[in-house]
Design a protein around this motif. Structure first.
Motif, PDB file in Angstrom:
ATOM      1  N   SER A 397     -26.892   5.114 -28.491  1.00  0.00           N
ATOM      2  CA  SER A 397     -26.199   4.599 -29.676  1.00  0.00           C
ATOM      3  C   SER A 397     -24.910   4.146 -29.488  1.00  0.00           C
ATOM      4  CB  SER A 397     -26.057   5.951 -30.578  1.00  0.00           C
ATOM      5  OG  SER A 397     -25.062   6.859 -30.138  1.00  0.00           O
ATOM      6  N   LEU A 398     -24.344   3.605 -30.420  1.00  0.00           N
ATOM      7  CA  LEU A 398     -23.034   2.723 -30.667  1.00  0.00           C
ATOM      8  C   LEU A 398     -21.996   3.790 -30.362  1.00  0.00           C
ATOM      9  CD1 LEU A 398     -23.458   0.050 -33.355  1.00  0.00           C
ATOM     10  CD2 LEU A 398     -23.257  -0.318 -30.961  1.00  0.00           C
ATOM     11  N   ALA A 399     -22.241   5.069 -30.959  1.00  0.00           N
ATOM     12  CA  ALA A 399     -21.348   5.991 -30.776  1.00  0.00           C
ATOM     13  C   ALA A 399     -21.380   6.653 -29.554  1.00  0.00           C
ATOM     14  CB  ALA A 399     -21.698   7.161 -31.898  1.00  0.00           C
ATOM     15  N   ALA A 402     -19.179   3.797 -27.676  1.00  0.00           N
ATOM     16  CA  ALA A 402     -17.704   3.919 -27.907  1.00  0.00           C
ATOM     17  C   ALA A 402     -17.106   5.101 -27.292  1.00  0.00           C
ATOM     18  CB  ALA A 402     -17.526   4.150 -29.398  1.00  0.00           C
ATOM     19  N   LYS A 403     -17.434   6.244 -27.086  1.00  0.00           N
ATOM     20  CA  LYS A 403     -16.874   7.373 -26.378  1.00  0.00           C
ATOM     21  C   LYS A 403     -16.932   6.988 -24.841  1.00  0.00           C
ATOM     22  CE  LYS A 403     -18.835  10.701 -29.848  1.00  0.00           C
ATOM     23  NZ  LYS A 403     -19.798  11.644 -29.961  1.00  0.00           N
ATOM     24  N   GLU A 428     -23.220  -5.406 -34.229  1.00  0.00           N
ATOM     25  CA  GLU A 428     -22.880  -4.079 -33.720  1.00  0.00           C
ATOM     26  C   GLU A 428     -21.623  -3.854 -33.197  1.00  0.00           C
ATOM     27  OE1 GLU A 428     -26.423  -3.164 -31.354  1.00  0.00           O
ATOM     28  OE2 GLU A 428     -27.700  -2.741 -33.164  1.00  0.00           O
ATOM     29  N   GLN A 431     -17.648  -0.637 -34.166  1.00  0.00           N
ATOM     30  CA  GLN A 431     -17.294   0.808 -33.363  1.00  0.00           C
ATOM     31  C   GLN A 431     -16.788   0.456 -32.221  1.00  0.00           C
ATOM     32  OE1 GLN A 431     -21.058   3.160 -34.159  1.00  0.00           O
ATOM     33  NE2 GLN A 431     -19.628   4.761 -34.452  1.00  0.00           N
ATOM     34  N   GLY A 434     -13.238  -0.726 -32.198  1.00  0.00           N
ATOM     35  CA  GLY A 434     -12.170   0.513 -32.755  1.00  0.00           C
ATOM     36  C   GLY A 434     -11.592   1.182 -31.766  1.00  0.00           C
TER      37      GLY A 434
END
Length: 532
Positions: A397-399, A402-403, A428, A431, A434
């Motif tokens: 996932s994008l989350a 990002a992590k 997409e 995130q 950010g």
């Protein structure tokens, strides 16, 4: 002639002198001037007849702020930023910058230079911080001690006192053992958390010993917050205390203690988890090519639960896969090269996994890389930013991406996101952008501007990318402004373009360019004078 009463004057003022005339003025002045003079005279008479109130205690003078004064141009800019108000519910339109979004950057820059807030602007700063909680830390730092002085006089600003009680400015130093002990035993919860956090940054062992002394008497929810403060400066010396916390009566406290211990690669818990995880994951030697075989745990025994494994899975998750994920996440990532034939992380994540366990195993490795801040494993799991799936095999996932990016150095993180945008566009990327450091690097800034230009050429509306455009206004390096000049004109619209999209894009790019120039001007105004 009887002088008009206050009520007569008030009625005349409300109705107008054309509709209600005053008695003739002895000085022959026209009605409006005569009305004002009569009102001034009556006001003095009314005040002269009032009984004086009780004498109050004069407040102590506001404390002096010895920090350097704000340059005049910067002070004027602050006035403009504080006077601006957010737009209506319909969203921001036009080419004018959104000053409310620039205020946090301005405050951060002013605090970095160590400037003092102009005294006359402190009330406006407090009002702004009252309306926006995200501004409070920076605004109160900039306003300084005068903000607390004013907050004691106005209940609307009491939040400043609450924030100060959770800060460190009035906390006793580590050398003041009596003061530390007194505040720890008698202080409010926010003060105790602030004290523990401050001690942890200076003398980690003293903070741990302070907490250990009252641990048994603390409430479960307080123990959880106090334990979380040990993340800063976590070291092997904390292991005995955290091992004791594994037996806590609160499940959340046990889970947090286990998480902290798992980030210490040399801890006994990390070794136990590595042993358990290694029994579940191995090389498959039965086929012609190397592969990973997984045998998930058949049960969750009490020792696993004590070490932080949650026995009951969420709805929709199988028990065995749930237990496996927790074991692999908590095991040191250094476990796997030796376990899997001396392979590198890149080689390990490239191996096929049998029986459909690949997604579960790689997702657990993702969580482990984030928890252990392991850049090499994060890099391997992310894979190439231009890959068809726009990420590595574990980045589901994008989350997750990002992590994982947060475990990389800032420059490498920006380069990966730039490559992602170049290959996949902006749809997409929000995130991922950010987590990039500010200001964006030149390659990342170019990738964002180029992708916005491609979206403009495609004829879509700019508000489909409003989130990215807003980030660009705050994060794009002002040095990139010149690259926007060619995008400010209204383009010829294609036949398949959305009606009016070209004009909206020109407006959006004009706002971006204007905002970047304004940010550059702000930085120049806040820069210290030569020789200062």
């Amino acid at each position: 002639m009887t002088a008009p009463t206050w009520d007569d004057l008030l009625t005349t003022a409300l109705l107008g002198t054309d509709r209600r005339a005053l008695p003739a003025d002895p000085a022959g002045r026209e009605a409006p001037a005569a009305l004002l003079d009569a009102a001034a005279t009556a006001a003095v008479q009314r005040r002269a007849g009032l009984r004086p109130g009780p004498v109050g205690t004069r407040p102590d003078p506001a404390p002096e702020d010895t920090r350097p004064a704000l340059p005049p141009a910067a002070a004027h800019r602050l006035t403009l930023l504080l006077a601006d108000r957010p737009g209506g519910a319909g969203g921001r339109r036009g080419s004018a910058p959104d000053l409310t979004e620039l205020l946090p950057q301005w405050l951060a820059a002013a605090n970095a230079q160590g400037y003092a807030a102009p005294p006359q602007m402190v009330p406006a700063l407090l009002d702004a911080a009252r309306a926006r909680t995200d501004l409070r830390p920076a605004a109160l730092e900039f306003a300084g001690a005068r903000a607390l002085w004013l907050a004691r006089l106005n209940p609307d600003w009491r939040f400043a006192q609450r924030a100060a009680s959770g800060g460190t400015s009035a906390l006793p130093g580590a050398e003041d053992e009596a003061g530390v002990r007194r505040l720890w035993q008698e202080g409010l919860f926010a003060e105790r958390v602030a004290l523990l956090t401050a001690l942890r940054t200076r003398t980690p062992s003293a903070a741990r010993e302070l907490l250990a002394g009252t641990w048994a008497q603390e409430r479960a929810e307080d123990r959880l917050m106090f334990l979380d403060s040990l993340r800063a400066g976590l070291a092997a010396d904390d292991e005995p205390f955290l091992e004791q916390a594994l037996a806590d009566r609160s499940r959340n406290v046990r889970a947090t203690a286990a998480e902290l211990l798992s980030t210490l690669p040399g801890s006994a818990l990390a070794a136990r988890m590595a042993k358990r995880a290694a029994t579940c994951v191995a090389l498959d030697h039965t086929g012609t090519a190397a592969a990973i075989v997984v045998e998930a745990p058949a049960a969750c025994d009490p020792d696993m639960e004590r070490d932080g494994v949650t026995a009951r899975p969420p709805t929709g998750r199988g028990e065995r896969s749930w237990w496996l994920g927790q074991l692999v996440e908590a095991a040191p990532l250094g476990t796997w090269p030796d376990r899997l034939g001396g392979r590198t992380p890149e080689q390990i994540v490239a191996l096929p996994v049998t029986d459909g366990w690949q997604a579960e195993l790689h997702a657990a490795w993702c969580r482990a890389a984030v928890r252990q801040r392991d850049a090499r494993w994060a890099r391997a799991l992310l894979g190439s930013p231009s890959a068809p799936e726009a990420g590595g095999p574990g980045a589901v996932s994008l989350a997750d991406r990002a992590k994982l990016l947060a475990a990389l150095e800032a420059g490498e993180r920006a380069a990966w996101v730039a490559g992602f945008i170049a290959g996949h566009g902006l749809s997409e990327a929000f995130q991922l952008l950010g987590v990039c450091a500010l200001p964006w690097t030149a390659p990342l800034g170019r990738a964002v501007v180029d992708a916005l230009d491609i979206a403009r050429e495609a004829g879509s509306y700019p508000w489909s990318f409003s989130g990215v455009m807003g980030l660009a206004e705050r994060c794009l390096d002002p040095a990139e402004t010149a690259r926007l000049d060619s995008l400010l004109a209204v383009p010829d619209e294609r036949a398949d373009a959305s009606p009016g999209a070209g004009g909206y894009w020109a407006e959006a790019f004009q706002r971006l360019a204007t905002t970047l120039r304004l940010r550059a001007a702000m930085a120049g105004e806040l820069a210290p004078a030569d020789g200062a």
